[in-house]
Design a protein around this motif. Structure first.
Motif, PDB file in Angstrom:
ATOM      1  N   SER A 132       1.029  -1.012  -0.220  1.00 57.48           N
ATOM      2  CA  SER A 132       0.057   0.098   0.209  1.00 57.48           C
ATOM      3  C   SER A 132       0.857   1.306  -0.007  1.00 57.48           C
ATOM      4  O   SER A 132       1.699   1.490   0.953  1.00 57.48           O
ATOM      5  N   ALA A 250     -13.257  12.096   5.703  1.00 57.33           N
ATOM      6  CA  ALA A 250     -13.465  11.717   4.205  1.00 57.33           C
ATOM      7  C   ALA A 250     -11.929  11.416   3.632  1.00 57.33           C
ATOM      8  O   ALA A 250     -11.744  10.793   2.706  1.00 57.33           O
ATOM      9  N   THR A 253      -9.045  14.375  -1.492  1.00 56.95           N
ATOM     10  CA  THR A 253      -9.595  13.766  -2.803  1.00 56.95           C
ATOM     11  C   THR A 253      -8.238  13.410  -3.644  1.00 56.95           C
ATOM     12  O   THR A 253      -7.350  13.994  -3.533  1.00 56.95           O
ATOM     13  N   VAL A 254      -8.310  12.184  -4.218  1.00 54.06           N
ATOM     14  CA  VAL A 254      -7.143  11.712  -4.945  1.00 54.06           C
ATOM     15  C   VAL A 254      -7.413  11.552  -6.203  1.00 54.06           C
ATOM     16  O   VAL A 254      -8.279  11.103  -6.793  1.00 54.06           O
ATOM     17  N   LEU A 266      -9.349   8.847  -8.103  1.00 52.70           N
ATOM     18  CA  LEU A 266      -9.142   7.541  -7.423  1.00 52.70           C
ATOM     19  C   LEU A 266      -9.762   7.413  -6.060  1.00 52.70           C
ATOM     20  O   LEU A 266     -10.286   6.283  -5.684  1.00 52.70           O
ATOM     21  N   ARG A 267     -10.184   8.650  -5.509  1.00 52.81           N
ATOM     22  CA  ARG A 267     -10.695   8.687  -4.317  1.00 52.81           C
ATOM     23  C   ARG A 267     -11.510   9.837  -4.140  1.00 52.81           C
ATOM     24  O   ARG A 267     -11.021  10.934  -4.404  1.00 52.81           O
ATOM     25  N   PRO A 268     -13.007   9.869  -4.073  1.00 51.43           N
ATOM     26  CA  PRO A 268     -13.548  11.118  -4.060  1.00 51.43           C
ATOM     27  C   PRO A 268     -13.300  11.979  -3.090  1.00 51.43           C
ATOM     28  O   PRO A 268     -13.189  13.205  -3.080  1.00 51.43           O
ATOM     29  N   GLY A 269     -13.169  11.514  -1.584  1.00 48.03           N
ATOM     30  CA  GLY A 269     -12.543  12.280  -0.589  1.00 48.03           C
ATOM     31  C   GLY A 269     -13.254  13.486  -0.248  1.00 48.03           C
ATOM     32  O   GLY A 269     -14.695  13.502  -0.599  1.00 48.03           O
ATOM     33  N   GLU A 272     -14.145  16.512  -3.861  1.00 50.69           N
ATOM     34  CA  GLU A 272     -14.330  16.051  -5.292  1.00 50.69           C
ATOM     35  C   GLU A 272     -14.743  17.146  -6.271  1.00 50.69           C
ATOM     36  O   GLU A 272     -14.614  17.107  -7.488  1.00 50.69           O
TER      37      GLU A 272
END
Length: 291
Positions: A132, A250, A253-254, A266-269, A272
């Protein structure tokens, strides 16, 4: 005159005073020990001191090498996340220690991204698999190009996204000064410039990138206060308290920006909508998955 090397103490200072100078007067010692602490700050642990009292620093140090007075805490040393304590953070990071810090989203564990020993320590603390990847944090947007390839991005894009609650994933590039041991096997790296002064000042003071990940055991809820990961304090040189963070759990955002003219969330976070608006404003198109 003989004096014990450590005294168990708990100091709680009122939040109403801006700065409090307290004096600890052990019943067995006629020598007062001056301590300066920040408003509303509580110390529970041990005071370690030498039998030769000279001049004491007005800040608590994590090591007795630098100051005659040090605070040890079985659960870790908790300090305010203020500029006054940046020097201690940088000193700890330079010798491979891990610190816990607030960001604009969550609390995180941070270490020198160029120290493989420190990076491994973060994985151990979180109980996280090395497969990871970890993100890095830098103090300013202009620093990103030292660690990742930014030449393909539209002018002003990174400055529009950062500082802020966004992790941009970029290719490392041939000129990256990151250690190969960080996220081995990956040619990309997630980069953060949080909108939080303390961690950015620490990164500037270190002169390198910080490896950064959320301060929680792997698979457990993220932390918005230091109490949320109290069981992990003992693994940190310092735990920096920025209070309860308002952004919820959260995280950032990625967004993957490794391809020219494309983006992929890739991730809303926590940001977004705002992130996508900025990306489209700079004429980037969402990458579609082909089947």
């Amino acid at each position: 005159m003989w004096l014990p090397s450590r005294i168990a103490v708990t100091l709680t200072l009122p939040s109403s005073s801006s700065l409090v100078n307290a004096r600890l007067l052990p019943s067995f010692s006629p020598i007062p020990i001056p301590i300066t602490v920040t408003r509303g700050f509580t110390i529970s642990g041990f005071l370690s001191f030498s039998t030769k009292f000279t001049t004491f620093s007005n800040k608590m140090a994590w090591s007795g090498v630098r100051n005659d007075l040090a605070v040890e805490n079985k659960c870790g040393v908790v300090l305010p996340a203020s500029e006054s304590y940046v020097e201690e953070a940088c000193d700890a990071l330079r010798v491979g220690k891990v610190i816990a810090v607030p960001t604009d989203t969550l609390y995180g564990f941070a270490c020198d991204a160029c120290s493989s020993e420190a990076v491994n320590r973060i994985y151990e603390i979180k109980g996280r698999k090395h497969t990871s990847p970890l993100a890095i944090c830098v103090g300013d947007v202009l620093e990103i190009k030292r660690f990742a390839d930014t030449e393909h991005l539209p002018d002003g894009l990174l400055e529009s996204l950062l500082p802020g609650p966004v992790t941009v994933v970029l290719k490392r590039g041939e000129s990256s000064i990151l250690e190969k041991s960080l996220n081995p096997g990956l040619d990309s790296i997630g980069v953060r410039v949080p909108d939080y002064d303390f961690i950015r000042i620490v990164a500037r003071g270190l002169g390198s990138a910080l490896a950064l990940t959320s301060a929680n055991p792997s698979g457990q809820p993220s932390s918005v206060s230091i109490k949320d990961f109290e069981n992990l304090w003992e693994h940190c040189a310092f735990v920096y308290d920025g209070g309860v963070l308002p952004s919820g759990r959260a995280g950032s955002t990625v967004v993957d920006l490794t391809k020219i003219g494309k983006y992929k969330i890739l991730r809303p976070g926590s940001a977004e909508v705002e992130t996508v608006e900025i990306l489209k404003r700079h004429s980037l198109e969402e990458e579609t998955t082909t089947t």
